[in-house]
Write a protein that holds these residues in place. Structure first.
Motif, PDB file in Angstrom:
ATOM      1  N   LYS A 104      -9.429 -13.765 -24.654  1.00 45.00           N
ATOM      2  CA  LYS A 104      -8.515 -13.659 -24.175  1.00 45.00           C
ATOM      3  C   LYS A 104      -7.924 -14.663 -23.192  1.00 45.00           C
ATOM      4  O   LYS A 104      -6.762 -15.812 -22.719  1.00 45.00           O
ATOM      5  CB  LYS A 104      -7.204 -12.547 -24.288  1.00 45.00           C
ATOM      6  N   ILE A 105      -8.468 -13.898 -21.611  1.00 38.75           N
ATOM      7  CA  ILE A 105      -7.398 -14.832 -20.063  1.00 38.75           C
ATOM      8  C   ILE A 105      -8.560 -16.265 -20.475  1.00 38.75           C
ATOM      9  O   ILE A 105      -7.169 -16.810 -20.202  1.00 38.75           O
ATOM     10  CB  ILE A 105      -8.567 -13.832 -19.309  1.00 38.75           C
ATOM     11  N   ILE A 106      -9.254 -16.365 -20.437  1.00 42.88           N
ATOM     12  CA  ILE A 106      -9.757 -17.653 -20.737  1.00 42.88           C
ATOM     13  C   ILE A 106      -9.598 -18.770 -21.645  1.00 42.88           C
ATOM     14  O   ILE A 106      -9.411 -20.174 -20.952  1.00 42.88           O
ATOM     15  CB  ILE A 106     -11.680 -18.051 -20.398  1.00 42.88           C
ATOM     16  N   ASN A 107      -9.102 -18.089 -22.473  1.00 46.57           N
ATOM     17  CA  ASN A 107      -8.177 -19.430 -23.365  1.00 46.57           C
ATOM     18  C   ASN A 107      -6.275 -19.347 -23.227  1.00 46.57           C
ATOM     19  O   ASN A 107      -6.049 -20.359 -23.622  1.00 46.57           O
ATOM     20  CB  ASN A 107      -8.812 -18.399 -24.368  1.00 46.57           C
ATOM     21  N   LYS A 108      -6.601 -18.005 -22.245  1.00 47.97           N
ATOM     22  CA  LYS A 108      -4.865 -18.458 -21.673  1.00 47.97           C
ATOM     23  C   LYS A 108      -4.828 -19.401 -20.478  1.00 47.97           C
ATOM     24  O   LYS A 108      -4.184 -19.992 -20.688  1.00 47.97           O
ATOM     25  CB  LYS A 108      -4.248 -16.933 -21.763  1.00 47.97           C
ATOM     26  N   ILE A 109      -6.152 -20.024 -19.730  1.00 51.36           N
ATOM     27  CA  ILE A 109      -6.469 -20.392 -18.233  1.00 51.36           C
ATOM     28  C   ILE A 109      -6.674 -21.867 -18.344  1.00 51.36           C
ATOM     29  O   ILE A 109      -5.932 -22.489 -17.339  1.00 51.36           O
ATOM     30  CB  ILE A 109      -6.302 -19.648 -17.245  1.00 51.36           C
ATOM     31  N   SER A 110      -7.826 -21.689 -19.806  1.00 51.76           N
ATOM     32  CA  SER A 110      -8.136 -22.759 -19.039  1.00 51.76           C
ATOM     33  C   SER A 110      -7.985 -23.718 -20.441  1.00 51.76           C
ATOM     34  O   SER A 110      -7.014 -22.932 -21.711  1.00 51.76           O
ATOM     35  CB  SER A 110      -9.753 -22.985 -19.796  1.00 51.76           C
ATOM     36  N   SER A 154     -22.710 -23.127 -20.967  1.00 51.04           N
ATOM     37  CA  SER A 154     -22.233 -23.180 -22.011  1.00 51.04           C
ATOM     38  C   SER A 154     -21.764 -23.263 -22.832  1.00 51.04           C
ATOM     39  O   SER A 154     -21.468 -24.255 -23.871  1.00 51.04           O
ATOM     40  CB  SER A 154     -24.232 -23.484 -22.514  1.00 51.04           C
ATOM     41  N   LYS A 155     -20.726 -22.067 -23.099  1.00 54.22           N
ATOM     42  CA  LYS A 155     -20.446 -22.567 -24.262  1.00 54.22           C
ATOM     43  C   LYS A 155     -19.226 -22.846 -23.673  1.00 54.22           C
ATOM     44  O   LYS A 155     -18.689 -23.653 -24.889  1.00 54.22           O
ATOM     45  CB  LYS A 155     -19.854 -20.740 -24.490  1.00 54.22           C
ATOM     46  N   GLY A 156     -18.683 -23.192 -22.476  1.00 54.50           N
ATOM     47  CA  GLY A 156     -17.611 -23.935 -22.341  1.00 54.50           C
ATOM     48  C   GLY A 156     -18.140 -25.670 -22.300  1.00 54.50           C
ATOM     49  O   GLY A 156     -17.065 -26.623 -22.776  1.00 54.50           O
ATOM     50  N   LEU A 179     -22.786 -10.033 -17.203  1.00 53.26           N
ATOM     51  CA  LEU A 179     -22.020 -10.482 -18.118  1.00 53.26           C
ATOM     52  C   LEU A 179     -20.768 -10.325 -16.787  1.00 53.26           C
ATOM     53  O   LEU A 179     -19.867 -11.243 -17.576  1.00 53.26           O
ATOM     54  CB  LEU A 179     -21.930  -9.425 -19.734  1.00 53.26           C
ATOM     55  N   LEU A 180     -20.923  -8.847 -16.655  1.00 49.46           N
ATOM     56  CA  LEU A 180     -18.896  -9.510 -15.841  1.00 49.46           C
ATOM     57  C   LEU A 180     -19.189 -10.922 -14.931  1.00 49.46           C
ATOM     58  O   LEU A 180     -18.191 -11.671 -14.476  1.00 49.46           O
ATOM     59  CB  LEU A 180     -19.292  -8.237 -14.763  1.00 49.46           C
ATOM     60  N   LEU A 181     -20.391 -11.150 -13.856  1.00 55.39           N
ATOM     61  CA  LEU A 181     -20.451 -12.194 -13.290  1.00 55.39           C
ATOM     62  C   LEU A 181     -20.948 -13.319 -14.236  1.00 55.39           C
ATOM     63  O   LEU A 181     -20.127 -15.018 -13.752  1.00 55.39           O
ATOM     64  CB  LEU A 181     -21.794 -11.937 -12.499  1.00 55.39           C
ATOM     65  N   TYR A 182     -20.927 -13.877 -14.946  1.00 56.68           N
ATOM     66  CA  TYR A 182     -21.142 -14.731 -16.343  1.00 56.68           C
ATOM     67  C   TYR A 182     -20.378 -15.533 -16.122  1.00 56.68           C
ATOM     68  O   TYR A 182     -19.119 -16.402 -16.344  1.00 56.68           O
ATOM     69  CB  TYR A 182     -22.018 -14.658 -17.314  1.00 56.68           C
ATOM     70  N   SER A 183     -18.826 -14.706 -16.466  1.00 56.29           N
ATOM     71  CA  SER A 183     -18.424 -14.437 -17.340  1.00 56.29           C
ATOM     72  C   SER A 183     -17.115 -14.950 -16.019  1.00 56.29           C
ATOM     73  O   SER A 183     -15.756 -15.861 -16.283  1.00 56.29           O
ATOM     74  CB  SER A 183     -17.211 -12.975 -17.797  1.00 56.29           C
ATOM     75  N   LEU A 184     -16.968 -14.243 -14.953  1.00 57.27           N
ATOM     76  CA  LEU A 184     -15.989 -15.382 -14.251  1.00 57.27           C
ATOM     77  C   LEU A 184     -16.681 -16.293 -13.310  1.00 57.27           C
ATOM     78  O   LEU A 184     -15.924 -17.266 -13.036  1.00 57.27           O
ATOM     79  CB  LEU A 184     -16.609 -13.914 -12.458  1.00 57.27           C
ATOM     80  N   ASP A 185     -17.862 -17.241 -13.688  1.00 59.72           N
ATOM     81  CA  ASP A 185     -18.155 -17.950 -13.708  1.00 59.72           C
ATOM     82  C   ASP A 185     -17.962 -19.076 -14.704  1.00 59.72           C
ATOM     83  O   ASP A 185     -17.622 -20.359 -13.967  1.00 59.72           O
ATOM     84  CB  ASP A 185     -20.089 -18.987 -13.643  1.00 59.72           C
ATOM     85  N   GLY A 186     -17.968 -18.732 -16.145  1.00 64.05           N
ATOM     86  CA  GLY A 186     -16.860 -19.238 -17.131  1.00 64.05           C
ATOM     87  C   GLY A 186     -15.691 -19.565 -16.682  1.00 64.05           C
ATOM     88  O   GLY A 186     -15.231 -20.517 -16.548  1.00 64.05           O
ATOM     89  N   ILE A 187     -14.776 -18.899 -15.290  1.00 66.04           N
ATOM     90  CA  ILE A 187     -13.625 -18.711 -15.323  1.00 66.04           C
ATOM     91  C   ILE A 187     -14.068 -19.945 -14.367  1.00 66.04           C
ATOM     92  O   ILE A 187     -12.814 -20.759 -14.710  1.00 66.04           O
ATOM     93  CB  ILE A 187     -13.246 -17.631 -15.126  1.00 66.04           C
ATOM     94  N   MET A 188     -14.640 -19.954 -13.982  1.00 61.00           N
ATOM     95  CA  MET A 188     -14.347 -20.919 -11.893  1.00 61.00           C
ATOM     96  C   MET A 188     -14.257 -22.332 -13.156  1.00 61.00           C
ATOM     97  O   MET A 188     -14.103 -23.010 -12.406  1.00 61.00           O
ATOM     98  CB  MET A 188     -15.012 -20.692 -11.441  1.00 61.00           C
ATOM     99  N   ALA A 189     -15.674 -22.131 -13.747  1.00 58.36           N
ATOM    100  CA  ALA A 189     -15.797 -23.312 -14.270  1.00 58.36           C
ATOM    101  C   ALA A 189     -14.503 -24.483 -15.075  1.00 58.36           C
ATOM    102  O   ALA A 189     -14.994 -25.733 -15.090  1.00 58.36           O
ATOM    103  CB  ALA A 189     -17.563 -23.247 -14.992  1.00 58.36           C
ATOM    104  N   PHE A 190     -14.174 -23.490 -15.510  1.00 53.75           N
ATOM    105  CA  PHE A 190     -13.046 -24.005 -17.301  1.00 53.75           C
ATOM    106  C   PHE A 190     -11.886 -24.118 -16.363  1.00 53.75           C
ATOM    107  O   PHE A 190     -10.696 -24.343 -17.044  1.00 53.75           O
ATOM    108  CB  PHE A 190     -14.204 -23.973 -18.240  1.00 53.75           C
ATOM    109  N   SER A 191     -11.555 -23.323 -15.109  1.00 55.20           N
ATOM    110  CA  SER A 191     -10.055 -23.389 -14.961  1.00 55.20           C
ATOM    111  C   SER A 191      -9.935 -23.133 -13.412  1.00 55.20           C
ATOM    112  O   SER A 191     -10.438 -22.847 -12.561  1.00 55.20           O
ATOM    113  CB  SER A 191      -9.267 -21.953 -15.144  1.00 55.20           C
TER     114      SER A 191
END
Length: 318
Positions: A146-152, A184-186, A217-229
């Motif tokens: 929900k967060i990443i799709n709101k901010i990316s 990779s998901k992003g 998983l938490l660190l991976y999700s933070l990497d995803g957020i910073m990589a695409f937003s």
């Protein structure tokens, strides 16, 4: 008339301590390809395993010439393993799968049939449910999407798996992105191309235990957020602006009360609370900036994403 050759599908399988799962995975995959009008190229990536993963893969490679392997010099992570496998792939199509059978090989028949229609460039999978997963983990996973799709601006489907079958053109597009910090998901979403999603029920591991702890998983999700937003950077700036305005208002109020009513400035406990609050906001903002700066630092160092220790793929031997 010459008979048309079957398509080749490269199956990329990242492995980290999956020695117990690989035999069952291989048997199921070969059974499925026996029912398909395609041949397989099976690429195992040993991501610095400490068990017998490499031994099991080598045993398969000795009796099946379609089995290839790449063994890393240490554990570089699943993202690096997927990249290495896709770089080594030579098939008309390429799929990324886990060795624990949570990505059911039987779906490949449907995925391949859909892709052959020529409408889509990628057939991707997502979990319809999260049954069997701890509730707290499911809650945070849904929150992340929900967060990443709101901010990316890059849409990442809730429950999306890395398990997908792609055309060669899409694989080449993914490989053109050489960033060190990979999510990779992003990346799969960012490169575009037409994607068709297939949902399936969550399946438990065939053997072994998950390598993804909650903290990883938490660190991976933070990497995803910073990589695409870059929104977190904006949030830090907004915090600074808000608290500057609050400080100005409070200064005006205190000065007015002192000049008009002679009200003495007091309140040591409240002052300390304000100091701690502002210090926390400052440290939070500096931390956000520091995370982006650290990612930039790692990109500029231009270290290899992975190092190959051993492989049976000739053009990758170093």
């Amino acid at each position: 008339m010459n008979e048309k050759k079957s398509d080749t599908i490269s199956i990329v399988v990242p492995c980290f301590n999956e020695g117990a799962s690989i035999p069952a995975f291989y048997n199921e995959l070969t059974r499925v390809f026996g029912e398909m009008d395609a041949v397989y190229e099976l690429i195992f990536i040993d991501d610095g395993s400490s068990d017998d993963t490499l031994f099991v893969v080598k045993s398969l490679a000795k009796r099946d010439e379609n089995v290839k392997f790449i063994s890393f010099s240490r554990n570089f992570g699943k993202e690096a393993a997927m990249l290495a496998g896709l770089e080594a792939s030579t098939g008309d199509y390429a799929a990324v799968m886990d060795a624990d059978l949570q990505d059911p090989p039987a779906l490949l028949k449907q995925m391949y049939a859909e892709l052959k229609k020529g409408v889509y460039d990628c057939i991707a999978t997502r979990r319809a449910t999260r049954e069997g997963e701890p509730k707290i983990r499911s809650f945070f996973a849904r929150l992340f999407y929900k967060i990443i799709n709101k901010i990316s601006s890059t849409e990442i489907v809730d429950g999306a798996r890395d398990y997908r079958l792609m055309t060669r053109s899409m694989v080449d597009a993914v490989l053109s992105l050489r960033e060190y910090n990979r999510f990779s998901k992003g990346i799969f979403s960012w490169v575009g191309f037409k994607t068709h999603w297939i949902s399936y029920q969550n399946i438990g591991r065939s053997a072994g235990e998950t390598k993804w702890s909650f903290s990883k998983l938490l660190l991976y999700s933070l990497d995803g957020i910073m990589a695409f937003s870059t929104v977190p950077l904006s949030i830090a700036s907004v915090f600074g602006l808000i608290f500057c305005l609050i400080a100005v208002v409070l200064i005006v109020v205190i000065v007015a009360k002192t000049l008009i009513w002679g009200d003495p400035v007091a309140g040591y406990p409240s002052m300390m609370c304000v100091i701690f609050l502002l210090s926390g906001v400052q440290l939070f903002s500096i931390g956000v900036i520091g995370q982006y700066l650290s990612k930039t630092y790692m990109e500029t160092k231009r270290r290899p994403i992975y190092i190959t220790r051993e492989t049976n793929i000739e053009n990758m031997e170093k």
